[in-house]
Enzyme design. Structure first.
Site, PDB file in Angstrom:
ATOM      1  N   ASP A 313       0.823  -1.217   0.000  1.00  8.56           N
ATOM      2  CA  ASP A 313       0.000   0.000   0.000  1.00  8.56           C
ATOM      3  C   ASP A 313       0.852   1.260   0.000  1.00  8.56           C
ATOM      4  O   ASP A 313       2.032   1.227   0.376  1.00  8.56           O
ATOM      5  CB  ASP A 313      -0.916   0.006   1.231  1.00  8.56           C
ATOM      6  CG  ASP A 313      -0.103  -0.047   2.527  1.00  8.56           C
ATOM      7  OD1 ASP A 313       0.874  -0.823   2.573  1.00  8.56           O
ATOM      8  OD2 ASP A 313      -0.432   0.679   3.471  1.00  8.56           O
ATOM      9  N   GLU A 314       0.232   2.346  -0.400  1.00 13.67           N
ATOM     10  CA  GLU A 314       0.767   3.702  -0.233  1.00 13.67           C
ATOM     11  C   GLU A 314       2.239   3.846  -0.630  1.00 13.67           C
ATOM     12  O   GLU A 314       3.040   4.347   0.147  1.00 13.67           O
ATOM     13  CB  GLU A 314       0.615   4.149   1.236  1.00 13.67           C
ATOM     14  CG  GLU A 314      -0.824   4.219   1.678  1.00 13.67           C
ATOM     15  CD  GLU A 314      -0.982   4.733   3.098  1.00 13.67           C
ATOM     16  OE1 GLU A 314      -1.766   5.657   3.303  1.00 13.67           O
ATOM     17  OE2 GLU A 314      -0.316   4.189   4.021  1.00 13.67           O
TER      18      GLU A 314
END
Ligand SMILES: *[C@@H]1O[C@H](CO)[C@@H](O)[C@H](O)[C@H]1NC(C)=O
Ligand SMILES: *[C@@H]1O[C@H](CO)[C@@H](O)[C@H](O)[C@H]1NC(C)=O
Ligand SMILES: *[C@@H]1O[C@H](CO)[C@@H](O)[C@H](O)[C@H]1NC(C)=O
Ligand SMILES: *[C@@H]1O[C@H](CO)[C@@H](O)[C@H](O)[C@H]1NC(C)=O
Length: 519
Positions: A313-314
């Site tokens: 993620d991210e």
């Protein structure tokens, strides 16, 4: 809404009426008959026809735990073997030494009559769920314990009912993790998602790469999980029918990995000068994949569950963009300026490595959003709240044929004034546009407790009883959503948590017969 609830609920005294949390699929009770349970005579026993017998560690220990919960501080007496003295436990499938899995049956049936007390389950894991229900059905009057004539037929609605703890932003002592596992068992949650490392610290003590925690933990002696600690968590969880899925999130969220593995992270540049700071894992170096192979070989053997959470993620592309070698690599590969392609390149290679160890993967939704090719049985973890549009993501994930795991509405680290358990409780995981086949691909969900503002001082009250709201949504029939009934049972359940030594915060005004014992 809040005003109405306040008016209705203020009159209820918590702790009187009988409550089971989460609500079983089928439960019928009779006010006539039933049993008095006496510490002098009561015992748990393996039924004669049971496929598992004394010596089965999972049940032997569960019998001891539930005895202690029913009769705190009392010694086991001598059973007279009249019907009300024995809860017979009949498990139909053999197996005690294994670990629970996504496909384990947790079904059970509980019969309490004047002639018989019987708990039947397919597996020891189901028996554990039934013992919990039994313990919640027992009620106290004048120091005596009673259980009414009851018939329960129960099974979970979703197979994956998890709780995420973040031990990187703040280190959580082993005791706090074990206590959380206790409370998870009380709510029939069955997956501990251990978000064990992240940017701020690397508390996992690796055998192959001891420098990771030596240089990446907040303190290499006091703020680490040793191999022995990890084993203890795994066994403690197993004995409660709880799977442990470790998460080692890459290529972002890896700052704490840097000091222990020189060359692993991407050096960032300002113009043509190295800025001295580091970005995500460097995806263009062969040494990166050599390291990941060796590291995940260890992880795959330490953690027995078939699933590993790989994060994904991210990922912040700023640093990759600033680095000339990465730009050259991008041109060579024909990725243009699309850094999601570089991320995919990395994740695909990582997935291949981890799959080669016989593991299946869970990844955060960006991996799917960025069109990384993943194996068909990969689980996509939906986390972005997206102004309430997360059901659309679940629809897209399942339409593509992947299994989905829902966390977006269940970030319990967010707090607000008032009864926010209600919003958590009323979530319906299958409320999205999609076919029956798509709905079948939703395997469950997880409550998340991110650790920016949470350590051992506030973990327990922030989790409980709010995580219980998620637990019931994932266990009980989807039609179980009556707020008044839920309030009564959850307030009661919370009082039970206090009795059992879990520091659970109140839902609203009221009191418990047995308040939290702070000594
Ligand atoms: C349980 O039994 C008691 C005593 O017989 C009775 O008063 C009570 O109503 C029963 N509870 C339920 C839920 O049937
Ligand atoms: C990295 O590995 C690839 C494939 O094994 C190989 O073609 C390449 O030359 C290697 N690069 C370096 C810098 O060693
Ligand atoms: C989400 O899905 C609903 C129902 O299919 C649709 O009406 C809506 O436009 C979608 N929203 C977005 C932002 O895609
Ligand atoms: C859930 O409850 C509804 C309504 O009582 C019932 O029709 C349905 O069969 C139940 N679902 C399961 C799986 O038992």
């Amino acid at each position: 809404m809040a005003g109405l609830l306040a008016a209705v609920f203020v009159l209820l005294a918590a702790g009187s009426a009988l409550a089971v949390w989460p609500q079983p699929q089928h439960l019928s009770q009779s006010p006539e008959g039933g049993c008095g349970l006496s510490a002098d005579r009561f015992r748990f026993a393996y039924a004669e026809c049971s496929a598992v017998s004394p010596g089965c560690e999972v049940l032997d220990q569960a019998f001891r735990r539930y005895w202690e919960l029913l009769f705190p501080g009392r010694g086991i007496g001598e059973s007279k073997d009249s019907p009300c003295d024995v809860l017979n436990v009949n498990v139909t499938q053999p197996g005690c030494d294994g670990y629970p899995s996504l496909d384990s049956s947790e079904n059970y049936q509980l019969t309490i009559s004047d002639e018989l007390m019987l708990l039947t389950a397919d597996t020891v894991w189901g028996a554990l769920r039934g013992l919990e229900t039994f313990s919640q059905l027992a009620w106290k009057d004048n120091g005596m314990l009673y259980i009414n004539k009851t018939k329960v037929v129960d099974f979970p609605r979703f197979r994956h009912r998890g709780l995420l703890l973040d031990t990187s932003r703040h280190y959580l002592p082993l005791e706090a993790i074990l206590k959380t596992l206790d409370a998870m068992a009380y709510t029939k949650l069955n997956v501990f998602h251990w978000h064990i490392v992240d940017d701020p610290s690397f508390p996992y003590q690796s055998t192959a790469f001891p420098d990771l925690s030596r240089k990446g933990a907040y303190n290499p002696f006091t703020h680490v999980y040793t191999a022995v600690d990890v084993k203890m968590v795994l066994e403690y969880a197993r004995l409660r029918g709880i799977r442990v899925i470790p998460e080692f999130d890459t290529p972002g969220h890896t700052l704490s990995w840097g000091p222990g593995v020189p060359g692993l992270l991407t050096p960032c540049y300002v113009g043509s000068k190295a800025s001295g700071s580091y970005g995500p894992v460097n995806p263009i170096l062969n040494t990166t994949y050599k390291f990941m192979s060796e590291f995940f070989a260890e992880i795959s053997s330490v953690f027995p569950d078939v699933y590993v959470h790989l994060g994904g993620d991210e990922v912040d592309f700023t640093c990759w963009r600033s680095n000339a070698e990465i730009q050259t690599f991008m041109r060579k590969k024909g990725f243009g300026q699309d850094y999601a392609k570089l991320e995919s390149f990395y994740i695909q290679r990582l997935l291949d490595i981890v799959s080669s160890y016989g593991k299946d993967c869970v990844v955060w939704q960006e991996v799917f959003d960025n069109a990384v090719k993943v194996k068909p049985d990969t689980i996509i973890h939906v986390w972005k709240q997206d102004s309430g549009r997360y059901p659309n993501e679940t629809a897209r994930v399942t339409k593509a044929g992947y299994q989905a795991l829902l966390s977006a509405p269940w970030y319990l680290n967010y707090i607000s004034y008032g009864q926010d358990w209600i919003g958590i409780y009323l979530v319906e995981p299958l409320e999205f546009e999609g076919s029956v086949q798509q709905k079948d691909l939703v395997i469950g969900g997880e409550a998340c407790m991110w650790g920016e503002y949470v350590d051992v001082t506030n973990l327990s009250p922030r989790l409980w009883p709010r995580a219980g709201a998620v637990a019931e949504r994932l266990w009980s029939n989807r039609t179980v959503r009556n707020l008044q009934d839920a309030y009564r049972r959850l307030a009661d359940f919370r009082c039970m948590l206090l009795r059992r030594g879990i520091r659970a915060q109140p839902l609203f005004t009221g009191y418990c017969e047995h308040e939290y014992d702070s000594v």
